[in-house]
Scaffold this motif. Structure first.
Motif, PDB file in Angstrom:
ATOM      1  N   ASP A 217      -5.336  33.077  46.179  1.00  0.00           N
ATOM      2  CA  ASP A 217      -5.516  34.372  45.514  1.00  0.00           C
ATOM      3  C   ASP A 217      -5.843  35.456  46.537  1.00  0.00           C
ATOM      4  N   GLY A 220      -2.715  36.362  48.563  1.00  0.00           N
ATOM      5  CA  GLY A 220      -1.849  37.220  47.768  1.00  0.00           C
ATOM      6  C   GLY A 220      -2.401  38.633  47.670  1.00  0.00           C
ATOM      7  N   PHE A 380       5.652  39.906  38.422  1.00  0.00           N
ATOM      8  CA  PHE A 380       5.736  38.567  39.008  1.00  0.00           C
ATOM      9  C   PHE A 380       6.847  38.464  40.051  1.00  0.00           C
ATOM     10  N   ASN A 384       5.440  38.082  43.620  1.00  0.00           N
ATOM     11  CA  ASN A 384       5.348  36.668  43.989  1.00  0.00           C
ATOM     12  C   ASN A 384       6.612  36.125  44.643  1.00  0.00           C
ATOM     13  N   GLY A 443       2.745  30.912  44.459  1.00  0.00           N
ATOM     14  CA  GLY A 443       3.173  31.936  43.517  1.00  0.00           C
ATOM     15  C   GLY A 443       4.188  31.419  42.518  1.00  0.00           C
TER      16      GLY A 443
END
Length: 445
Positions: A217, A220, A380, A384, A443
């Motif tokens: 996390d 990211g 997303f 990701n 991801g």
């Protein structure tokens, strides 16, 4: 430096970072974030800086031409186009969040002057904020479309003045304004009764919270917060002079980004704990939970207005530079005049991205892709997939294609003597790609 720092300070620092801290137990997340910013964030900023200044061109053309007398294989252009798609995807929903923030500013201001809206002058309940969110955000497509369009127009007016006269001049004033607003809010919230509990949660590491999910996390978040993988740093770095110390710029960018994110936490968590609210409400923390905390303060409407203005200023410093990525490609690579490139970019993103995202919680709510709404799909896929692949491609390009040229670029043709430079090259070549691959796999999972 303010322009580059501004490009990295947006909703990532002021919205995403605080709710991830809350979800991951506080202090442990903050500590890991600072470490990862230094070990991964700053080196990857330098990767994109090197590519951008070496090419002095847009984020697609930067992967073409020759290196060491040999032509660069054409497939490397895919990296540039990947960043371009990611930029479009981010802007598609990012501008809509900007529209939400403007909706809150308008409604809280209306309450201040006695015209209805969201009144935070007296304590309110979670049911009130949830009802407001449903009525004025989720089920108000026309008003959110208008507010989003208003945010787009603000970006348009600045972008028309160009990189130097527009973006750089605007950020020169917006960044200090952002910092002043943050300091005012931090001082105010730290003086609240019970604020010490929020500070303790925020700064005291609970090492039992250190899980693989927390580390990934954080990785990211560092990517998101620094706008890595969108072509932003490549585009901005193409304007850097050959004498600019890119190591210094990258380090300062990482420090400023971390400082703003940490200050955002000092602004939010004392107020939450002072109001007896849970910090782990996720992405809705700013829009559904924080207004309750403001309502518990004296002058809640005023401080809420300041906070949401702060959010929109932070968002603006980032959206301007992401737009510029697409505009630069249209202008430099496809030879569309600047005015036309700006119009095409902003109008295209608004029609094909912003409007579908606005409608995804209303008329288009039944349209889903792999179980995600249109809004969540843009989030997303861009965050990701495309931005991670672009960052991975940039790292491989710098380490395995530019090679010695990358070293020359970062050291200003050998004139800058810095031990960090010698460590950076093998680190970027062998270690960083593994880190990015881990983010990508997580991801998708």
């Amino acid at each position: 430096m303010l322009t580059v720092a501004g490009a990295t300070i947006g909703f990532g620092a002021t919205w995403r970072f605080p709710y991830l801290v809350g979800e991951n137990g506080g202090g442990a997340y903050v500590l890991v974030f600072i470490i990862v910013m230094a070990l991964a964030g700053v080196p990857i900023i330098l990767v994109e800086n090197v590519i951008g200044r070496h090419a002095h061109s847009d984020s697609v053309t930067a992967f073409t031409g020759k290196v060491n007398g040999k032509p660069i294989p054409k497939f490397w252009k895919i990296i540039g186009y990947s960043g371009l798609i990611g930029s479009f995807g981010i802007l598609a929903y990012y501008m809509v969040i900007g529209g939400w923030v403007i909706a809150y500013i308008v409604n809280v201001f209306m309450a201040m002057i006695g015209l209805g809206g969201l009144d935070l002058s007296a304590p309110i309940t979670k049911e009130v904020t949830e009802a407001f969110y449903a009525d004025h955000i989720e089920n108000a497509p026309w008003s959110i479309t208008f507010y989003t369009f208003l945010f787009v127009i603000i970006n348009y007016l600045i972008l028309r003045k160009g990189v130097i006269q527009g973006i750089e001049r605007a950020v020169k004033y917006l960044m200090p304004l952002l910092f002043i607003c943050l300091i005012v809010m931090v001082i105010r919230n730290l003086t609240l009764e019970g604020a010490s509990k929020g500070v303790s949660f925020y700064l005291t590491p609970d090492f039992s919270k250190l899980t693989p999910k927390l580390f990934l996390d954080v990785l990211g978040q560092v990517f998101f917060a620094l706008s890595l993988g969108f072509g932003v740093m490549i585009t901005l770095s193409s304007h850097l002079s050959a004498k600019e110390d890119m190591v210094k710029t990258a380090v300062i960018t990482g420090i400023i980004n971390t400082l703003i994110a940490v200050l955002a936490g000092f602004m939010i968590f004392p107020s939450l704990f002072s109001a007896g609210l849970s910090p782990d409400s996720g992405p809705s923390l700013v829009f559904k939970t924080l207004p309750i905390a403001f309502s518990e303060l004296g002058g809640g409407n005023f401080f809420a207005c300041v906070f949401f203005v702060l959010l929109i200023v932070a968002a603006l410093t980032t959206s301007l530079t992401i737009y510029q990525v697409i505009i630069s490609v249209l202008y430099e690579r496809f030879k569309i005049r600047v005015a036309g490139a700006i119009n095409l970019t902003l109008l295209g993103v608004f029609i094909l991205g912003n409007i579908p995202c606005v409608l995804s919680s209303g008329p288009l709510k039944d349209i889903t892709i792999a179980g995600r709404s249109i809004f969540d799909t843009f989030d997303f896929v861009s965050g990701n997939v495309f931005f991670v692949l672009t960052a991975l491609g940039c790292t491989l390009f710098a380490g395995w294609v530019l090679k010695e040229e990358a070293l020359k670029e970062i050291s200003n043709q050998g004139t800058l003597k810095n031990r960090f430079v010698k460590l950076w090259y093998p680190y970027v070549r062998y270690v960083i790609p593994v880190i990015i691959a881990a983010i990508f796999i997580y991801g998708l999972a």
